[in-house]
Design a protein around this motif. Structure first.
Motif, PDB file in Angstrom:
ATOM      1  N   GLU A 155       0.799  -1.222   0.000  1.00 18.55           N
ATOM      2  CA  GLU A 155       0.000   0.000   0.000  1.00 18.55           C
ATOM      3  C   GLU A 155       0.835   1.278   0.000  1.00 18.55           C
ATOM      4  OE1 GLU A 155      -2.588  -0.343   3.343  1.00 18.55           O
ATOM      5  OE2 GLU A 155      -3.269  -2.357   2.759  1.00 18.55           O
ATOM      6  N   ASP A 156       1.977   1.249   0.671  1.00 18.78           N
ATOM      7  CA  ASP A 156       2.794   2.453   0.820  1.00 18.78           C
ATOM      8  C   ASP A 156       4.062   2.442  -0.028  1.00 18.78           C
ATOM      9  OD1 ASP A 156       1.117   3.622   2.890  1.00 18.78           O
ATOM     10  OD2 ASP A 156       1.948   2.114   4.238  1.00 18.78           O
ATOM     11  N   LEU A 157       4.675   1.272  -0.158  1.00 23.25           N
ATOM     12  CA  LEU A 157       5.990   1.190  -0.784  1.00 23.25           C
ATOM     13  C   LEU A 157       5.933   0.593  -2.192  1.00 23.25           C
ATOM     14  CD1 LEU A 157       8.089   0.047   2.318  1.00 23.25           C
ATOM     15  CD2 LEU A 157       7.444   2.364   1.590  1.00 23.25           C
ATOM     16  N   SER A 158       4.735   0.517  -2.751  1.00 20.52           N
ATOM     17  CA  SER A 158       4.544   0.053  -4.126  1.00 20.52           C
ATOM     18  C   SER A 158       3.467   0.899  -4.779  1.00 20.52           C
ATOM     19  CB  SER A 158       4.132  -1.425  -4.161  1.00 20.52           C
ATOM     20  OG  SER A 158       5.114  -2.252  -3.574  1.00 20.52           O
ATOM     21  N   GLY A 159       3.444   0.869  -6.104  1.00 19.40           N
ATOM     22  CA  GLY A 159       2.428   1.582  -6.859  1.00 19.40           C
ATOM     23  C   GLY A 159       1.358   0.646  -7.381  1.00 19.40           C
ATOM     24  N   ALA A 160       0.520   1.156  -8.250  1.00 21.54           N
ATOM     25  CA  ALA A 160      -0.595   0.377  -8.788  1.00 21.54           C
ATOM     26  C   ALA A 160      -0.099  -0.614  -9.839  1.00 21.54           C
ATOM     27  CB  ALA A 160      -1.630   1.308  -9.400  1.00 21.54           C
ATOM     28  N   MET A 161      -0.614  -1.843  -9.767  1.00 23.31           N
ATOM     29  CA  MET A 161      -0.272  -2.865 -10.749  1.00 23.31           C
ATOM     30  C   MET A 161      -1.169  -2.726 -11.973  1.00 23.31           C
ATOM     31  SD  MET A 161       0.424  -6.318  -8.514  1.00 23.31           S
ATOM     32  CE  MET A 161      -1.149  -6.225  -7.619  1.00 23.31           C
ATOM     33  N   SER A 162      -0.556  -2.904 -13.146  1.00 20.89           N
ATOM     34  CA  SER A 162      -1.308  -2.829 -14.396  1.00 20.89           C
ATOM     35  C   SER A 162      -1.515  -4.198 -15.032  1.00 20.89           C
ATOM     36  CB  SER A 162      -0.574  -1.928 -15.390  1.00 20.89           C
ATOM     37  OG  SER A 162       0.661  -2.527 -15.778  1.00 20.89           O
ATOM     38  N   GLY A 163      -0.822  -5.205 -14.484  1.00 20.05           N
ATOM     39  CA  GLY A 163      -0.840  -6.527 -15.091  1.00 20.05           C
ATOM     40  C   GLY A 163       0.394  -6.791 -15.920  1.00 20.05           C
ATOM     41  N   THR A 164       1.101  -5.727 -16.266  1.00 15.94           N
ATOM     42  CA  THR A 164       2.328  -5.886 -17.059  1.00 15.94           C
ATOM     43  C   THR A 164       3.533  -5.199 -16.425  1.00 15.94           C
ATOM     44  OG1 THR A 164       1.789  -3.915 -18.392  1.00 15.94           O
ATOM     45  CG2 THR A 164       1.035  -6.053 -19.226  1.00 15.94           C
ATOM     46  N   ASN A 165       3.349  -4.529 -15.298  1.00 20.92           N
ATOM     47  CA  ASN A 165       4.458  -3.785 -14.680  1.00 20.92           C
ATOM     48  C   ASN A 165       4.989  -4.435 -13.415  1.00 20.92           C
ATOM     49  OD1 ASN A 165       2.274  -3.230 -13.044  1.00 20.92           O
ATOM     50  ND2 ASN A 165       2.614  -1.010 -12.965  1.00 20.92           N
ATOM     51  N   GLY A 166       4.708  -5.709 -13.211  1.00 18.33           N
ATOM     52  CA  GLY A 166       5.249  -6.429 -12.081  1.00 18.33           C
ATOM     53  C   GLY A 166       4.341  -6.406 -10.864  1.00 18.33           C
ATOM     54  N   ARG A 167       4.712  -7.216  -9.864  1.00  9.03           N
ATOM     55  CA  ARG A 167       3.898  -7.360  -8.656  1.00  9.03           C
ATOM     56  C   ARG A 167       4.086  -6.229  -7.654  1.00  9.03           C
ATOM     57  NH1 ARG A 167       5.929 -11.223  -6.103  1.00  9.03           N
ATOM     58  NH2 ARG A 167       7.370 -12.197  -7.570  1.00  9.03           N
TER      59      ARG A 167
ATOM     60  N   LEU B 271       7.114   0.474  -8.618  1.00  3.54           N
ATOM     61  CA  LEU B 271       7.498   1.577  -7.745  1.00  3.54           C
ATOM     62  C   LEU B 271       6.309   2.496  -7.482  1.00  3.54           C
ATOM     63  CD1 LEU B 271      10.989   2.665  -9.123  1.00  3.54           C
ATOM     64  CD2 LEU B 271      10.469   1.086  -7.250  1.00  3.54           C
ATOM     65  N   PRO B 272       6.231   3.039  -6.263  1.00  3.21           N
ATOM     66  CA  PRO B 272       5.184   4.026  -5.995  1.00  3.21           C
ATOM     67  C   PRO B 272       5.473   5.315  -6.755  1.00  3.21           C
ATOM     68  CG  PRO B 272       6.734   3.956  -4.176  1.00  3.21           C
ATOM     69  CD  PRO B 272       7.115   2.844  -5.109  1.00  3.21           C
ATOM     70  N   GLU B 273       4.427   6.099  -6.994  1.00  2.00           N
ATOM     71  CA  GLU B 273       4.651   7.424  -7.553  1.00  2.00           C
ATOM     72  C   GLU B 273       5.454   8.233  -6.531  1.00  2.00           C
ATOM     73  OE1 GLU B 273       4.028   8.648 -10.489  1.00  2.00           O
ATOM     74  OE2 GLU B 273       3.180   6.728 -11.146  1.00  2.00           O
ATOM     75  N   PRO B 274       6.538   8.849  -6.937  1.00  2.00           N
ATOM     76  CA  PRO B 274       7.371   9.567  -5.961  1.00  2.00           C
ATOM     77  C   PRO B 274       6.627  10.663  -5.210  1.00  2.00           C
ATOM     78  CG  PRO B 274       8.089  10.000  -8.216  1.00  2.00           C
ATOM     79  CD  PRO B 274       7.127   8.878  -8.288  1.00  2.00           C
ATOM     80  N   ASP B 275       5.711  11.356  -5.884  1.00  2.00           N
ATOM     81  CA  ASP B 275       4.916  12.371  -5.202  1.00  2.00           C
ATOM     82  C   ASP B 275       4.089  11.757  -4.075  1.00  2.00           C
ATOM     83  OD1 ASP B 275       5.758  14.556  -6.725  1.00  2.00           O
ATOM     84  OD2 ASP B 275       4.258  14.187  -8.266  1.00  2.00           O
ATOM     85  N   ALA B 276       3.488  10.602  -4.352  1.00  2.00           N
ATOM     86  CA  ALA B 276       2.658   9.941  -3.345  1.00  2.00           C
ATOM     87  C   ALA B 276       3.503   9.455  -2.179  1.00  2.00           C
ATOM     88  CB  ALA B 276       1.902   8.780  -3.980  1.00  2.00           C
ATOM     89  N   LEU B 277       4.674   8.892  -2.471  1.00  2.00           N
ATOM     90  CA  LEU B 277       5.544   8.418  -1.410  1.00  2.00           C
ATOM     91  C   LEU B 277       6.032   9.576  -0.546  1.00  2.00           C
ATOM     92  CD1 LEU B 277       7.127   6.213   0.031  1.00  2.00           C
ATOM     93  CD2 LEU B 277       8.907   6.428  -1.741  1.00  2.00           C
TER      94      LEU B 277
ATOM     95  N   ALA C 117      14.770  -3.363   3.361  1.00  2.00           N
ATOM     96  CA  ALA C 117      15.675  -2.857   2.332  1.00  2.00           C
ATOM     97  C   ALA C 117      14.921  -2.123   1.231  1.00  2.00           C
ATOM     98  CB  ALA C 117      16.499  -4.003   1.740  1.00  2.00           C
ATOM     99  N   ARG C 118      13.651  -2.464   1.032  1.00  2.00           N
ATOM    100  CA  ARG C 118      12.843  -1.760   0.029  1.00  2.00           C
ATOM    101  C   ARG C 118      12.685  -0.297   0.412  1.00  2.00           C
ATOM    102  NH1 ARG C 118      10.010  -2.475  -5.087  1.00  2.00           N
ATOM    103  NH2 ARG C 118       8.117  -1.230  -5.005  1.00  2.00           N
ATOM    104  N   LEU C 119      12.366  -0.022   1.683  1.00  2.00           N
ATOM    105  CA  LEU C 119      12.253   1.373   2.124  1.00  2.00           C
ATOM    106  C   LEU C 119      13.609   2.059   2.045  1.00  2.00           C
ATOM    107  CD1 LEU C 119      10.747   3.780   3.276  1.00  2.00           C
ATOM    108  CD2 LEU C 119      11.084   2.810   5.573  1.00  2.00           C
ATOM    109  N   TRP C 120      14.664   1.359   2.449  1.00  2.00           N
ATOM    110  CA  TRP C 120      16.023   1.933   2.360  1.00  2.00           C
ATOM    111  C   TRP C 120      16.290   2.388   0.933  1.00  2.00           C
ATOM    112  CZ3 TRP C 120      20.091   0.141  -0.678  1.00  2.00           C
ATOM    113  CH2 TRP C 120      21.332   0.765  -0.463  1.00  2.00           C
ATOM    114  N   TRP C 121      16.010   1.500  -0.048  1.00  2.00           N
ATOM    115  CA  TRP C 121      16.300   1.861  -1.432  1.00  2.00           C
ATOM    116  C   TRP C 121      15.395   2.991  -1.901  1.00  2.00           C
ATOM    117  CZ3 TRP C 121      13.767   2.367  -5.978  1.00  2.00           C
ATOM    118  CH2 TRP C 121      14.574   2.594  -7.101  1.00  2.00           C
ATOM    119  N   LEU C 122      14.120   2.956  -1.571  1.00  2.00           N
ATOM    120  CA  LEU C 122      13.200   4.005  -2.004  1.00  2.00           C
ATOM    121  C   LEU C 122      13.624   5.373  -1.480  1.00  2.00           C
ATOM    122  CD1 LEU C 122       9.747   2.228  -1.583  1.00  2.00           C
ATOM    123  CD2 LEU C 122      10.764   2.969  -3.742  1.00  2.00           C
ATOM    124  N   MET C 123      14.072   5.425  -0.230  1.00  2.00           N
ATOM    125  CA  MET C 123      14.508   6.697   0.327  1.00  2.00           C
ATOM    126  C   MET C 123      15.730   7.230  -0.428  1.00  2.00           C
ATOM    127  SD  MET C 123      12.411   7.479   2.816  1.00  2.00           S
ATOM    128  CE  MET C 123      13.333   8.828   3.527  1.00  2.00           C
TER     129      MET C 123
END
Length: 285
Positions: free
Chosen positions: A57-69, A72-78, A105-111
């Motif tokens: 919900e927080d550290l990922s963006g919306a799935m389209s079916g072709t962009n992976g599970r 990345l979240p939208e940077p503005d939203a994050l 590590a996902r949050l570490w990388w996103l930051m």
């Protein structure tokens, strides 16, 4: 400014900074098969002052079916989410989980993607914290909202870049999944088994000791140097199943002083969604 941590922080070091105004701690516990696990675990008990961030919900963006599970979240939203949780640009951020840093590590990388370098993962996570004799609390922390400003760093590549550099010495592709999934065996998360041709396998759990802490920097440096075979770390692209555990290898390389590698966020789940992309199976080819 107080001490700054950019990769890992030990439990006893973190304990010395609890309650400091310019520190923010985030619980990133998650279970890929049970999305409610992390929030429930947080409610039962967490590090004092910690707030919860959900991988989906927080550290990922919306799935389209072709962009992976885990796109990345939208940077503005994050950035807006971080601001609502009281994170300012000059603060020390610490992430933890109960899975050896698999999700933290996902949050570490996103930051770092947002341009924030004062961010670290709690070495040993929740288990290490408790083994060090530190307490947990069910109390929910709250901090005044801030405005978080970001400046994206060029630390990602897309599927076109990967496909354009297959077996090209300008890219060393490292897959963080388990060896069996890399070979195309026991695949339960994605519809296709196998790996991207030319990828090298470095299971993210190989970065950890038996106790769940990161191996010494010198050991990680030696192991990754052997894997790279003399290639420049800046030519390394990390991937996994969905762009989460690949961040663990990025963190391990950074802690070993091997800086400059990048992430393919869509990873295998995006790659295999397009049936026209090549697939390899078996051991490294």
């Amino acid at each position: 400014m107080n001490a700054s941590y950019g990769t890992l922080i030990a439990p006893r070091e973190l304990a010395q900074h609890l309650g400091e105004a310019d520190w923010r701690i985030f619980d990133c516990r998650h279970d890929l098969t049970n999305p409610d696990f992390g929030r429930a675990a947080y409610a039962r008990g967490h590090l004092p002052g910690a707030q919860f961030l959900h991988i989906d919900e927080d550290l990922s963006g919306a799935m389209s079916g072709t962009n992976g599970r885990h796109p990345l979240p939208e940077p503005d939203a994050l950035a807006a989410r971080l601001g609502r949780l009281g994170v300012a640009n000059d603060m020390q951020v610490v992430a933890y989980d109960d899975a050896g840093g698999m999700f933290a590590a996902r949050l570490w990388w996103l930051m770092r993607w947002l341009g924030h370098h004062r961010v670290a993962v709690l070495d040993g996570g929740l288990v290490g914290w408790c083994e060090a004799g530190q307490a947990l609390t069910p109390a929910v922390a709250a901090f005044p909202a801030t405005t978080y400003d970001f400046s994206l760093k060029p630390t990602t590549v897309d599927a076109d870049f990967v496909q354009g550099h297959l077996r090209d010495d300008r890219m060393t592709l490292i897959d963080a999944r388990s060896p069996d999934r890399f070979r195309g065996e026991n695949e339960t998360l994605d519809p296709v088994g196998g790996h991207i041709p030319g990828a090298r396998n470095r299971f993210f759990r190989d970065n950890l000791t038996a106790r769940g802490s990161f191996r010494q920097a010198s050991v990680l440096r030696e192991e990754f140097a052997r894997l790279l075979g003399g290639q420049d770390p800046r030519r390394v692209v990390h991937q996994c199943g969905s762009g989460v555990t690949a961040c663990h290898n990025l963190l391990a390389m950074e802690s070993a002083g091997l800086s400059g590698s990048r992430l393919y966020p869509g990873s295998w789940s995006e790659w295999c969604a397009n049936l026209h992309r090549p697939v390899a199976t078996g051991a490294e080819d």
